[in-house]
Design a protein around this motif. Sequence first.
Motif, short mmCIF file in Angstrom:
data_model
loop_
_atom_site.label_atom_id
_atom_site.label_comp_id
_atom_site.label_asym_id
_atom_site.label_seq_id
_atom_site.Cartn_x
_atom_site.Cartn_y
_atom_site.Cartn_z
N ILE A 85 0.97 -1.20 -0.08
CA ILE A 85 -0.10 0.02 0.00
C ILE A 85 0.88 1.23 -0.04
O ILE A 85 1.79 1.19 0.73
CB ILE A 85 -0.84 0.26 1.38
CG1 ILE A 85 -1.72 -1.27 1.26
CG2 ILE A 85 -1.64 1.45 1.40
CD1 ILE A 85 -2.32 -1.55 2.66
N LYS A 136 -1.94 -1.32 -3.82
CA LYS A 136 -2.99 -0.13 -3.65
C LYS A 136 -2.26 1.12 -3.58
O LYS A 136 -1.36 1.39 -2.64
CB LYS A 136 -3.86 -0.08 -2.37
CG LYS A 136 -4.77 -1.71 -2.26
CD LYS A 136 -5.92 -1.56 -2.97
CE LYS A 136 -6.53 -2.87 -2.95
NZ LYS A 136 -7.27 -3.73 -4.13
N VAL A 138 -2.87 5.28 -3.14
CA VAL A 138 -3.97 6.42 -2.89
C VAL A 138 -3.20 7.59 -2.56
O VAL A 138 -2.22 7.84 -2.06
CB VAL A 138 -4.82 5.91 -1.64
CG1 VAL A 138 -5.75 7.09 -1.45
CG2 VAL A 138 -5.34 4.54 -1.86
N ASN A 179 -4.36 -1.02 -7.95
CA ASN A 179 -5.45 -0.09 -7.98
C ASN A 179 -4.84 1.32 -7.70
O ASN A 179 -3.99 1.63 -6.33
CB ASN A 179 -6.44 -0.59 -6.68
CG ASN A 179 -7.00 -1.58 -7.30
OD1 ASN A 179 -6.38 -2.88 -6.59
ND2 ASN A 179 -8.32 -1.72 -7.83
N ASN A 181 -5.85 5.14 -7.11
CA ASN A 181 -7.00 6.20 -6.82
C ASN A 181 -6.41 7.31 -5.85
O ASN A 181 -5.29 7.47 -5.76
CB ASN A 181 -8.24 5.29 -6.13
CG ASN A 181 -8.82 4.12 -7.18
OD1 ASN A 181 -9.34 4.57 -7.99
ND2 ASN A 181 -8.44 2.80 -6.60
N LEU A 226 -9.95 2.56 0.08
CA LEU A 226 -9.23 2.52 -1.16
C LEU A 226 -8.05 1.64 -1.02
O LEU A 226 -7.70 1.08 -1.91
CB LEU A 226 -8.96 3.82 -1.73
CG LEU A 226 -10.04 4.73 -2.29
CD1 LEU A 226 -9.54 5.98 -2.71
CD2 LEU A 226 -10.95 4.08 -3.48
N SER A 227 -7.65 1.50 0.30
CA SER A 227 -6.39 0.64 0.52
C SER A 227 -6.79 -0.85 0.75
O SER A 227 -6.03 -1.70 0.97
CB SER A 227 -5.58 1.24 1.71
OG SER A 227 -5.26 2.62 1.75
N SER A 228 -7.98 -1.14 0.79
CA SER A 228 -8.45 -2.52 1.13
C SER A 228 -8.80 -3.26 0.11
O SER A 228 -9.05 -2.52 -0.99
CB SER A 228 -9.46 -2.27 2.24
OG SER A 228 -10.83 -1.94 1.61
N SER A 229 -9.36 -4.58 0.23
CA SER A 229 -9.78 -5.30 -0.87
C SER A 229 -11.15 -5.01 -1.09
O SER A 229 -11.59 -5.38 -2.30
CB SER A 229 -9.86 -6.84 -0.54
OG SER A 229 -10.55 -7.03 0.51
N ALA A 231 -11.94 -2.21 -2.39
CA ALA A 231 -11.83 -1.45 -3.33
C ALA A 231 -11.31 -2.26 -4.55
O ALA A 231 -10.58 -1.31 -5.78
CB ALA A 231 -11.31 -0.08 -3.21
N ASP A 232 -11.21 -3.56 -4.86
CA ASP A 232 -10.37 -4.27 -5.76
C ASP A 232 -10.87 -3.85 -7.27
O ASP A 232 -9.98 -3.92 -7.98
CB ASP A 232 -10.56 -5.65 -5.42
CG ASP A 232 -9.53 -6.26 -4.59
OD1 ASP A 232 -8.68 -5.67 -4.04
OD2 ASP A 232 -9.80 -7.48 -4.09
N HIS A 235 -10.54 1.80 -9.96
CA HIS A 235 -9.46 2.24 -10.78
C HIS A 235 -9.58 3.66 -11.15
O HIS A 235 -10.49 3.78 -12.04
CB HIS A 235 -8.83 1.36 -11.81
CG HIS A 235 -8.85 -0.07 -11.55
ND1 HIS A 235 -7.49 -0.58 -11.04
CD2 HIS A 235 -9.51 -1.16 -11.48
CE1 HIS A 235 -7.45 -1.89 -10.92
NE2 HIS A 235 -8.67 -2.15 -11.18
#
Length: 253
Positions: A85, A136, A138, A179, A181, A226-229, A231-232, A235
């Motif tokens: 992350i 991830k 962010v 991802n 974001n 957004l750092s977690s699954s 938000a898989d 994009h």
Amino acid sequence: MNKIDLSGKHAVVTGGSSGIGAAVVRALASAGASVTVMARKRYHSAGDSELYDDPKVEFIELDVSDGKTVTRVFADVAARKGIDISVLAAGLLLSGKVLDTDDETWRRTMAVNLDGVFYATRESIRHMMAQGRGGKLVSIGSIFGYRGCQGFAAYCTSKGGALNFTRQVAMDYAAHGINVNAVAPGFVHTAMTDIYDKEMKETLAAQTPNGKWGTSQQIADAVMFLSSSLADHIHGQSILVDGGWTLGVFAQR
Ligand code: NAP
């Protein structure tokens, strides 16, 4: 409701020594992640010195505008802990209409808010790709990535550029399970917004549909999502956390 569990993940947070970044560090660590804070100073306020009471949190001194050092520091962290992350919260706010913006103000703003985001993004993606397990990223953007703000020519330009950069990088690496974001805060009480006096703070709250300034914790909550699954499948998006400020203008007294 899924509880966010980041045990076994390693996160890096640029600008984690203050304000929004420090709230993100606390949230990531309390979800089980180990965290490397990257900034020029370990902390700015006594409260933030407690970040390092958690043995999962370390500090590395870094100026994000120094590309060669960013490359070296990210390689060191990736080799020791991996990078799952990456949260980019380092930022600088300098004021001035364009005629009041000297070359140094313009260059310094771009060096931290745009070059710094570019360097840290490139090195995060490089190591996420090499690790081969996705990741991830962010970025902390701003409402001023979407709108102008009278008297802040360089800052608004840098945040607009960073927002489109997020979209661009997200497209290029989505197929690799990475991802990319952003979270775009409205007005949040931190050292950065101490430039506003009490009256101006009240005016800005009154121009916000929910009538409030935000907290660093509220920004960190969106970063955690957004750092977690959870938000898989997301994009290149930017979540506005602004009390509704960007929705429109007030046309009634
Ligand atoms: P802050 O409390 O002033 O924190 C700024 C952070 O950036 C500090 O940790 C600072 O650490 C770090 N930083 C600044 N220059 C750096 C450099 N050259 N290299 C490495 N780190 C650097 O402000 P904040 O409000 O939390 O701001 C965080 C982010 O949110 C920024 O990107 C800002 O533009 C964005 N944002 C804030 C608001 C708001 O209302 N507060 C609204 C929209 C967006 P060092 O000084 O120790 O290096």
